[in-house]
Design a protein around this motif. Structure first.
Motif, PDB file in Angstrom:
ATOM      1  N   VAL A  73      48.224  60.397  33.727  1.00  0.00           N
ATOM      2  CA  VAL A  73      47.299  60.342  32.594  1.00  0.00           C
ATOM      3  C   VAL A  73      45.698  60.047  32.926  1.00  0.00           C
ATOM      4  CG1 VAL A  73      46.433  59.481  30.392  1.00  0.00           C
ATOM      5  CG2 VAL A  73      48.875  59.703  30.820  1.00  0.00           C
ATOM      6  N   THR A  74      44.835  60.918  32.938  1.00  0.00           N
ATOM      7  CA  THR A  74      43.601  60.946  33.672  1.00  0.00           C
ATOM      8  C   THR A  74      42.569  60.510  32.451  1.00  0.00           C
ATOM      9  OG1 THR A  74      43.272  63.323  33.417  1.00  0.00           O
ATOM     10  CG2 THR A  74      43.882  62.131  35.571  1.00  0.00           C
ATOM     11  N   ALA A  75      42.847  60.900  31.239  1.00  0.00           N
ATOM     12  CA  ALA A  75      41.780  60.607  29.996  1.00  0.00           C
ATOM     13  C   ALA A  75      42.499  60.450  28.686  1.00  0.00           C
ATOM     14  CB  ALA A  75      40.568  61.577  30.176  1.00  0.00           C
ATOM     15  N   ILE A  76      42.005  59.550  27.961  1.00  0.00           N
ATOM     16  CA  ILE A  76      42.496  59.519  26.519  1.00  0.00           C
ATOM     17  C   ILE A  76      41.234  59.570  25.593  1.00  0.00           C
ATOM     18  CG2 ILE A  76      43.615  58.214  24.610  1.00  0.00           C
ATOM     19  CD1 ILE A  76      45.367  56.927  26.966  1.00  0.00           C
ATOM     20  N   PHE A  77      41.281  60.569  24.787  1.00  0.00           N
ATOM     21  CA  PHE A  77      39.805  60.880  24.142  1.00  0.00           C
ATOM     22  C   PHE A  77      39.935  60.062  22.663  1.00  0.00           C
ATOM     23  CE2 PHE A  77      41.053  64.792  26.916  1.00  0.00           C
ATOM     24  CZ  PHE A  77      40.121  64.507  27.669  1.00  0.00           C
ATOM     25  N   VAL A  78      40.860  59.683  22.165  1.00  0.00           N
ATOM     26  CA  VAL A  78      40.881  59.364  20.973  1.00  0.00           C
ATOM     27  C   VAL A  78      41.369  57.710  20.877  1.00  0.00           C
ATOM     28  CG1 VAL A  78      41.246  61.535  19.703  1.00  0.00           C
ATOM     29  CG2 VAL A  78      43.322  60.176  20.532  1.00  0.00           C
ATOM     30  N   LYS A  79      41.123  57.122  19.757  1.00  0.00           N
ATOM     31  CA  LYS A  79      41.848  55.684  19.592  1.00  0.00           C
ATOM     32  C   LYS A  79      42.094  55.590  18.215  1.00  0.00           C
ATOM     33  CE  LYS A  79      37.309  53.899  18.555  1.00  0.00           C
ATOM     34  NZ  LYS A  79      36.577  54.987  18.487  1.00  0.00           N
ATOM     35  N   GLN A  80      42.914  54.484  18.029  1.00  0.00           N
ATOM     36  CA  GLN A  80      43.724  54.337  16.564  1.00  0.00           C
ATOM     37  C   GLN A  80      42.478  54.378  15.737  1.00  0.00           C
ATOM     38  OE1 GLN A  80      45.843  50.673  16.274  1.00  0.00           O
ATOM     39  NE2 GLN A  80      46.522  51.140  14.248  1.00  0.00           N
ATOM     40  N   GLY A  81      42.531  54.904  14.582  1.00  0.00           N
ATOM     41  CA  GLY A  81      41.749  55.174  13.527  1.00  0.00           C
ATOM     42  C   GLY A  81      40.827  56.392  13.478  1.00  0.00           C
ATOM     43  N   ASP A  82      40.802  57.101  14.674  1.00  0.00           N
ATOM     44  CA  ASP A  82      40.061  58.428  14.847  1.00  0.00           C
ATOM     45  C   ASP A  82      40.290  59.356  13.992  1.00  0.00           C
ATOM     46  OD1 ASP A  82      38.325  57.051  16.489  1.00  0.00           O
ATOM     47  OD2 ASP A  82      38.845  58.009  18.345  1.00  0.00           O
ATOM     48  N   ARG A  83      39.642  60.120  13.289  1.00  0.00           N
ATOM     49  CA  ARG A  83      40.302  61.259  12.725  1.00  0.00           C
ATOM     50  C   ARG A  83      39.686  62.381  13.516  1.00  0.00           C
ATOM     51  NH1 ARG A  83      38.640  61.223   6.241  1.00  0.00           N
ATOM     52  NH2 ARG A  83      39.567  59.489   5.797  1.00  0.00           N
ATOM     53  N   VAL A  84      40.936  63.493  13.532  1.00  0.00           N
ATOM     54  CA  VAL A  84      40.836  64.726  14.606  1.00  0.00           C
ATOM     55  C   VAL A  84      41.261  65.884  13.525  1.00  0.00           C
ATOM     56  CG1 VAL A  84      41.657  63.061  16.468  1.00  0.00           C
ATOM     57  CG2 VAL A  84      43.398  64.492  14.897  1.00  0.00           C
ATOM     58  N   THR A  85      40.716  67.002  14.015  1.00  0.00           N
ATOM     59  CA  THR A  85      40.904  68.099  13.600  1.00  0.00           C
ATOM     60  C   THR A  85      42.119  68.919  14.659  1.00  0.00           C
ATOM     61  OG1 THR A  85      39.292  69.289  15.080  1.00  0.00           O
ATOM     62  CG2 THR A  85      38.511  68.466  12.844  1.00  0.00           C
ATOM     63  N   ALA A  86      42.497  69.968  13.694  1.00  0.00           N
ATOM     64  CA  ALA A  86      43.568  70.789  14.371  1.00  0.00           C
ATOM     65  C   ALA A  86      42.831  71.592  15.874  1.00  0.00           C
ATOM     66  CB  ALA A  86      44.084  72.080  13.527  1.00  0.00           C
TER      67      ALA A  86
END
Length: 579
Positions: A73-86
């Protein structure tokens, strides 16, 4: 004179009628009514007709999303609580091998296609000019990619200095905190030493392991005992304390308490500073990783540009050869093979990026940067199977997933309407939404759906509807209690009267208008929309007209005759007639 006689005659008739009515009422014990007049003013305003109901905020299903490829794993772009789109990127694994294979496949396909085109048709002057332009473009791509690589390297170098400065500042805070801790330790040791010295002479039974707070409390109790024996010279308490030094013992014990508290605070400050230093060091590590990734990406782009340039050069040379049947067949087979290889390479490359199969909110992230993530299917839903993007597919709902999503983007409110109100509600109607948990905030929305079948609970018929928010807030949570007002009809900037001043049915009525001179006249009005608290007047009144509203209040009268003996009501009647 004749006019006065007519008026007086009318008064006599009225008085007689009142007398007869009073006799009947008083004699039979019936009720009387009191008429009350209220003057209301027609106003320019809004008439609103609506129905209301209450319900709860609801959210969609949950999704578990996992990598299909195995890698670091080189990157994680989100964290708990983030809203994401499809389709939004959630995380990425190292794609060095996949990306290189993709570039190679792209170059192979381009070469194969160029080969076939050149074999099928010979080179023309125009095509040769195009070949030259293509070669120039490929060279420009190489130059641009080289510039991007240089920029990434320079940015990484600058970040090294920035991260080190942050670490140096955090280290300085640690040094300062540790210095303060040493001072507090010294003060604490001195206070304990002074306490021990004083106890040696005036508290022979004192224990070195006694808690500072317990010691101070003991001395304060001893002080009370000493006060009771103040007239006894050389008095010692039961625990061996010399009363002549009780004040000093209390002062020294308090000093130990204070220095112990300061020492504890200094220890906390050191711990906080150490945490800041650790955070700065972690930030440096993460920054270096990101910078290196940017450099790697830029290098990959340069490699791709170089490959494209080389492919263009090779293609130009091949296209100048004469066409041969065996070359045509071979070229066509090469194109087919290259296309298959590119499709496979593209799929492998896409699967190194984990994307959201649907909009939602990140409930949890199971992995961390640097760990190796194994392939485990793409996405699974706790409510229903979901279709994933190119980086995810359906798997067992028992899989926890690398990222857990909950769908709170498309929040709605489920409310129930009575069988009387339900026929008035239609899909698309505007609504206002208020939430018990968010006092003072009002949200707008629209009816999304309405049940065609009733729900009966305890013999009460209810039709449930879903009301969607026009826009939501991060403060809105599933399960919150909501009140919904559905706008059935609305009239803006119209002449209005309160509903109490207008008959409850019909499209026309007659009202009493009081003029500026105090005289009352009857006037016909036309009624438009009947709202919740106001009625639209489409004709017959203007804003500012004053309308007399009458209301009757019933009250019981006492039995008996004559009126003067029947209590307050009888007395009032007698007074009215006498006047």
């Amino acid at each position: 004179m004749r006019k006065n006689l007519i008026v007086n005659g009318g008064l006599v008739v009225v008085a007689a009628a009142i007398g007869v009515g009073a006799y009947a009422n008083i004699g039979t014990g019936a009720s009387t009514s009191t008429t009350r007049e209220t003057v209301v003013t027609a106003k320019q305003g809004v008439v609103l007709s609506s129905v209301s109901s209450t319900g709860n905020v609801e959210a969609g299903s949950d999704l578990s999303v996992s990598f299909q490829q195995t890698g670091k794993v080189t990157a994680i772009f989100v964290k708990q609580g983030d809203r994401v789109t499809a389709g939004q990127q959630l995380a990425q694994i190292d794609d060095t091998q996949q990306h290189a294979a993709l570039l190679s496949a792209q170059a192979s396909l381009a070469s194969a296609q160029a080969n076939l085109a050149g074999v099928l048709r010979g080179e023309t002057s125009v095509e040769r000019a195009q070949d030259a332009a293509g070669l120039a473009s490929a060279a420009q791509s190489v130059a641009s990619a080289q510039s991007g690589l240089t920029h990434a390297q320079q940015s990484a170098s600058a970040n090294v200095t920035k991260y080190q400065q942050q670490i140096d500042q955090a280290q300085a805070q640690v040094d300062s905190a540790e210095s303060s801790l040493a001072s507090a330790q010294s003060a604490f040791d001195r206070a304990k030493s002074a306490m021990s010295t004083l106890q040696t002479s005036y508290d022979h039974n004192a224990s070195s392991s006694e808690d500072p707070d317990a010691r101070a409390n003991r001395y304060k109790l001893d002080q009370v005992t000493c006060g009771a024996h103040s007239g006894t010279p050389g008095y010692h308490t039961a625990d061996g304390v010399d009363c002549s030094q009780i004040v000093n013992l209390i002062a020294f014990a308090t000093g130990v308490q204070t220095s112990a508290s300061s020492y504890s605070q200094a220890q906390t400050a050191v711990s906080t500073a150490q945490s800041s230093l650790t955070s700065a060091q972690q930030l440096q590590s993460a920054g270096k990783l990101q910078d290196q990734q940017a450099i790697d990406n830029a290098q990959n782009q340069l490699n791709a540009a170089n490959l494209q340039y080389q492919s263009t050069v090779a293609g130009n040379a091949v296209k100048q050869q004469p066409a041969k049947p065996e070359n045509i067949a071979q070229s066509r087979a090469s194109v087919t093979s290259a296309q298959q290889q590119l499709a496979s390479a593209q799929q492998n490359e896409d699967q190194t990026v984990l994307t959201a199969p649907a909009a939602g909110t990140v409930a949890s992230v199971s992995g961390t940067v640097g760990q190796y993530s194994s392939s485990g299917g793409g996405a699974s839903s706790s409510a229903a199977s979901s279709s994933s993007s190119s980086s995810s597919s359906t798997s067992s709902s028992s899989s926890s997933g690398f990222v857990q999503l909950t769908n709170v983007v498309n929040l709605d409110v489920k409310v129930g309407f009575t069988e009387t109100d339900a026929p008035k509600v239609h899909i698309g109607q505007a609504a206002t939404i208020t939430l018990d948990a968010l006092t003072g905030q009002t949200f707008t929305g629209r009816i999304l759906s309405l049940d065609t079948n009733q729900t009966v609970v305890s013999n009460v018929v209810t039709y449930y509807a879903k009301v969607g928010f026009d826009s939501t807030s991060s403060s809105i949570k599933p399960g919150m209690t909501a009140a919904v007002d559905v706008v059935l009809d609305k009239r803006d900037d119209v002449v209005t009267l309160p509903t109490t001043a207008v008959p409850t049915s019909g499209t026309s009525a007659t009202v009493t208008v009081r003029g500026s001179d105090g005289k009352d006249t009857s006037r016909s009005i036309t009624i438009g929309l009947r709202g919740d608290s106001a009625v639209e007047i489409t004709a017959g009144l203007n804003a500012g007209d004053r309308v007399v509203e009458t209301s009757s209040t019933a009250s019981a009268t006492a039995t008996g005759f004559p009126g003067g003996r029947g209590g307050p009501a009888g007395g009032g009647l007698g007074g009215g007639l006498g006047g």
